[in-house]
Scaffold this motif. Structure first.
Motif, PDB file in Angstrom:
ATOM      1  N   THR A  59       0.824  -1.199   0.000  1.00 23.55           N
ATOM      2  CA  THR A  59       0.000   0.000   0.000  1.00 23.55           C
ATOM      3  C   THR A  59       0.865   1.259   0.000  1.00 23.55           C
ATOM      4  O   THR A  59       2.077   1.204   0.239  1.00 23.55           O
ATOM      5  N   ALA A  60       0.206   2.386  -0.238  1.00 22.50           N
ATOM      6  CA  ALA A  60       0.902   3.664  -0.198  1.00 22.50           C
ATOM      7  C   ALA A  60       1.494   3.923   1.177  1.00 22.50           C
ATOM      8  O   ALA A  60       2.499   4.632   1.308  1.00 22.50           O
ATOM      9  N   ASP A  61       0.911   3.332   2.207  1.00 17.18           N
ATOM     10  CA  ASP A  61       1.429   3.486   3.571  1.00 17.18           C
ATOM     11  C   ASP A  61       2.552   2.496   3.884  1.00 17.18           C
ATOM     12  O   ASP A  61       3.079   2.483   4.999  1.00 17.18           O
ATOM     13  N   GLY A  62       2.886   1.624   2.920  1.00 22.88           N
ATOM     14  CA  GLY A  62       4.014   0.709   3.094  1.00 22.88           C
ATOM     15  C   GLY A  62       3.682  -0.632   3.711  1.00 22.88           C
ATOM     16  O   GLY A  62       4.583  -1.411   4.012  1.00 22.88           O
ATOM     17  N   ASN A  63       2.408  -0.903   3.892  1.00 21.74           N
ATOM     18  CA  ASN A  63       2.018  -2.210   4.427  1.00 21.74           C
ATOM     19  C   ASN A  63       1.785  -3.206   3.295  1.00 21.74           C
ATOM     20  O   ASN A  63       1.515  -2.812   2.164  1.00 21.74           O
ATOM     21  N   VAL A  64       1.890  -4.478   3.619  1.00 20.79           N
ATOM     22  CA  VAL A  64       1.689  -5.528   2.626  1.00 20.79           C
ATOM     23  C   VAL A  64       0.511  -6.403   3.045  1.00 20.79           C
ATOM     24  O   VAL A  64       0.438  -6.834   4.203  1.00 20.79           O
ATOM     25  N   TYR A  65      -0.385  -6.633   2.085  1.00 22.04           N
ATOM     26  CA  TYR A  65      -1.529  -7.505   2.307  1.00 22.04           C
ATOM     27  C   TYR A  65      -1.534  -8.578   1.241  1.00 22.04           C
ATOM     28  O   TYR A  65      -1.137  -8.339   0.103  1.00 22.04           O
ATOM     29  N   THR A  66      -1.975  -9.759   1.608  1.00 20.54           N
ATOM     30  CA  THR A  66      -1.907 -10.894   0.694  1.00 20.54           C
ATOM     31  C   THR A  66      -3.264 -11.553   0.533  1.00 20.54           C
ATOM     32  O   THR A  66      -4.173 -11.353   1.351  1.00 20.54           O
ATOM     33  N   GLU A  71      -8.310  -8.024   2.262  1.00 18.13           N
ATOM     34  CA  GLU A  71      -7.464  -7.927   3.453  1.00 18.13           C
ATOM     35  C   GLU A  71      -7.014  -6.474   3.681  1.00 18.13           C
ATOM     36  O   GLU A  71      -7.004  -5.983   4.811  1.00 18.13           O
ATOM     37  N   MET A  72      -6.667  -5.788   2.598  1.00 16.15           N
ATOM     38  CA  MET A  72      -6.249  -4.389   2.689  1.00 16.15           C
ATOM     39  C   MET A  72      -7.396  -3.517   3.222  1.00 16.15           C
ATOM     40  O   MET A  72      -7.193  -2.699   4.132  1.00 16.15           O
ATOM     41  N   LEU A  73      -8.574  -3.715   2.673  1.00 15.95           N
ATOM     42  CA  LEU A  73      -9.724  -2.916   3.100  1.00 15.95           C
ATOM     43  C   LEU A  73     -10.078  -3.187   4.557  1.00 15.95           C
ATOM     44  O   LEU A  73     -10.510  -2.290   5.283  1.00 15.95           O
ATOM     45  N   LYS A  74      -9.872  -4.412   4.966  1.00 14.83           N
ATOM     46  CA  LYS A  74     -10.138  -4.769   6.360  1.00 14.83           C
ATOM     47  C   LYS A  74      -9.302  -3.926   7.311  1.00 14.83           C
ATOM     48  O   LYS A  74      -9.719  -3.632   8.433  1.00 14.83           O
ATOM     49  N   HIS A  75      -8.114  -3.506   6.830  1.00 13.32           N
ATOM     50  CA  HIS A  75      -7.216  -2.691   7.636  1.00 13.32           C
ATOM     51  C   HIS A  75      -7.352  -1.197   7.331  1.00 13.32           C
ATOM     52  O   HIS A  75      -6.501  -0.398   7.733  1.00 13.32           O
ATOM     53  N   GLY A  76      -8.393  -0.819   6.608  1.00 15.21           N
ATOM     54  CA  GLY A  76      -8.676   0.587   6.376  1.00 15.21           C
ATOM     55  C   GLY A  76      -7.830   1.252   5.314  1.00 15.21           C
ATOM     56  O   GLY A  76      -7.784   2.484   5.245  1.00 15.21           O
ATOM     57  N   GLU A  77      -7.152   0.474   4.485  1.00 14.76           N
ATOM     58  CA  GLU A  77      -6.326   1.059   3.428  1.00 14.76           C
ATOM     59  C   GLU A  77      -6.923   0.738   2.063  1.00 14.76           C
ATOM     60  O   GLU A  77      -7.597  -0.285   1.899  1.00 14.76           O
ATOM     61  N   TYR A  78      -6.649   1.608   1.089  1.00 15.66           N
ATOM     62  CA  TYR A  78      -7.198   1.379  -0.250  1.00 15.66           C
ATOM     63  C   TYR A  78      -6.292   1.909  -1.362  1.00 15.66           C
ATOM     64  O   TYR A  78      -6.601   1.755  -2.537  1.00 15.66           O
ATOM     65  N   ARG A  79      -5.195   2.564  -0.994  1.00 16.59           N
ATOM     66  CA  ARG A  79      -4.286   3.094  -2.022  1.00 16.59           C
ATOM     67  C   ARG A  79      -3.127   2.118  -2.226  1.00 16.59           C
ATOM     68  O   ARG A  79      -2.397   1.790  -1.283  1.00 16.59           O
ATOM     69  N   ILE A  80      -2.969   1.656  -3.470  1.00 13.24           N
ATOM     70  CA  ILE A  80      -2.001   0.606  -3.818  1.00 13.24           C
ATOM     71  C   ILE A  80      -0.768   1.219  -4.456  1.00 13.24           C
ATOM     72  O   ILE A  80      -0.863   1.987  -5.415  1.00 13.24           O
ATOM     73  N   LYS A  81       0.399   0.848  -3.916  1.00 14.89           N
ATOM     74  CA  LYS A  81       1.672   1.268  -4.502  1.00 14.89           C
ATOM     75  C   LYS A  81       2.159   0.242  -5.521  1.00 14.89           C
ATOM     76  O   LYS A  81       2.648   0.589  -6.589  1.00 14.89           O
ATOM     77  N   ALA A  82       2.048  -1.033  -5.189  1.00 14.78           N
ATOM     78  CA  ALA A  82       2.497  -2.103  -6.082  1.00 14.78           C
ATOM     79  C   ALA A  82       1.709  -3.369  -5.800  1.00 14.78           C
ATOM     80  O   ALA A  82       1.241  -3.578  -4.677  1.00 14.78           O
ATOM     81  N   VAL A  83       1.583  -4.190  -6.824  1.00 15.49           N
ATOM     82  CA  VAL A  83       0.867  -5.461  -6.671  1.00 15.49           C
ATOM     83  C   VAL A  83       1.496  -6.494  -7.593  1.00 15.49           C
ATOM     84  O   VAL A  83       1.941  -6.172  -8.690  1.00 15.49           O
ATOM     85  N   VAL A  84       1.527  -7.727  -7.098  1.00 15.02           N
ATOM     86  CA  VAL A  84       1.990  -8.835  -7.925  1.00 15.02           C
ATOM     87  C   VAL A  84       1.199 -10.078  -7.541  1.00 15.02           C
ATOM     88  O   VAL A  84       0.850 -10.266  -6.375  1.00 15.02           O
ATOM     89  N   ALA A  85       0.916 -10.887  -8.542  1.00 18.61           N
ATOM     90  CA  ALA A  85       0.323 -12.196  -8.316  1.00 18.61           C
ATOM     91  C   ALA A  85       1.262 -13.221  -8.941  1.00 18.61           C
ATOM     92  O   ALA A  85       1.880 -12.958  -9.975  1.00 18.61           O
ATOM     93  N   VAL A  86       1.372 -14.359  -8.287  1.00 14.71           N
ATOM     94  CA  VAL A  86       2.259 -15.411  -8.798  1.00 14.71           C
ATOM     95  C   VAL A  86       1.533 -16.751  -8.811  1.00 14.71           C
ATOM     96  O   VAL A  86       0.642 -17.004  -7.995  1.00 14.71           O
ATOM     97  N   ASP A  87       1.971 -17.588  -9.731  1.00  7.47           N
ATOM     98  CA  ASP A  87       1.449 -18.955  -9.744  1.00  7.47           C
ATOM     99  C   ASP A  87       2.281 -19.819  -8.794  1.00  7.47           C
ATOM    100  O   ASP A  87       3.223 -19.331  -8.153  1.00  7.47           O
ATOM    101  N   SER A  88       1.970 -21.089  -8.737  1.00  9.34           N
ATOM    102  CA  SER A  88       2.637 -21.955  -7.757  1.00  9.34           C
ATOM    103  C   SER A  88       4.091 -22.258  -8.118  1.00  9.34           C
ATOM    104  O   SER A  88       4.807 -22.857  -7.319  1.00  9.34           O
ATOM    105  N   SER A  89       4.525 -21.813  -9.301  1.00  8.14           N
ATOM    106  CA  SER A  89       5.939 -21.923  -9.669  1.00  8.14           C
ATOM    107  C   SER A  89       6.692 -20.630  -9.389  1.00  8.14           C
ATOM    108  O   SER A  89       7.889 -20.534  -9.660  1.00  8.14           O
TER     109      SER A  89
END
Ligand SMILES: [Zn+2]
Length: 128
Positions: free
Chosen positions: A31-38, A59-77
């Motif tokens: 997030t923009a605040d530097g936290n990581v949610y998965t 998970e991010m919204l549960k913690h009151g955040e909504y501004r994203i700095k970076a995001v990545v999704a990965v497969d099981s490899s």
């Protein structure tokens, strides 16, 4: 540990029964605040599941955040996979700032969320 490694730790496919599997894809949002949610994907019969990004957003919204700095999704490899259109739209609707979020769409290939979006249907006439 970087964002991609955080996601990869959770990308563990798990077949619960004939109808539901989960964890084929995992996502991590910084997030923009530097936290990581998965989050992890949930794949079900009849399309009742959701993508890993969707879980991370929840998970991010549960913690009151909504501004994203970076995001990545990965497969099981551990390979980066791009967000689907639904997830792109979800993240863009959370905040106009999220259009500048950095998305790893393939291993080592980074795009802004804005680059992945079509013309914004939410834009008011006369504004960009
Ligand atoms: Zn998706």
């Amino acid at each position: 540990m970087n964002l991609k490694e955080r996601a990869f730790q959770l990308a563990k496919p798990n077949v619960l029964n004939a109808y539901i599997a989960c964890g084929d894809v995992a996502a991590a949002i910084e997030t923009a605040d530097g936290n990581v949610y998965t989050g992890i994907s949930i794949d079900t019969a009849c399309s009742l599941g959701h993508c890993a990004e969707h879980g991370a957003v929840s998970e991010m919204l549960k913690h009151g955040e909504y501004r994203i700095k970076a995001v990545v999704a990965v497969d099981s490899s551990g390979n980066a996979v791009p967000p689907c259109g639904r997830c792109r739209e979800l993240m863009s609707q959370l905040s106009p700032d999220n259009r500048q979020a950095i998305v790893e769409v393939r291993n080592g290939i980074f795009k802004t969320l804005e680059e992945l979006m079509p013309f914004d249907w939410k834009t008011e006439p006369g504004k960009q």
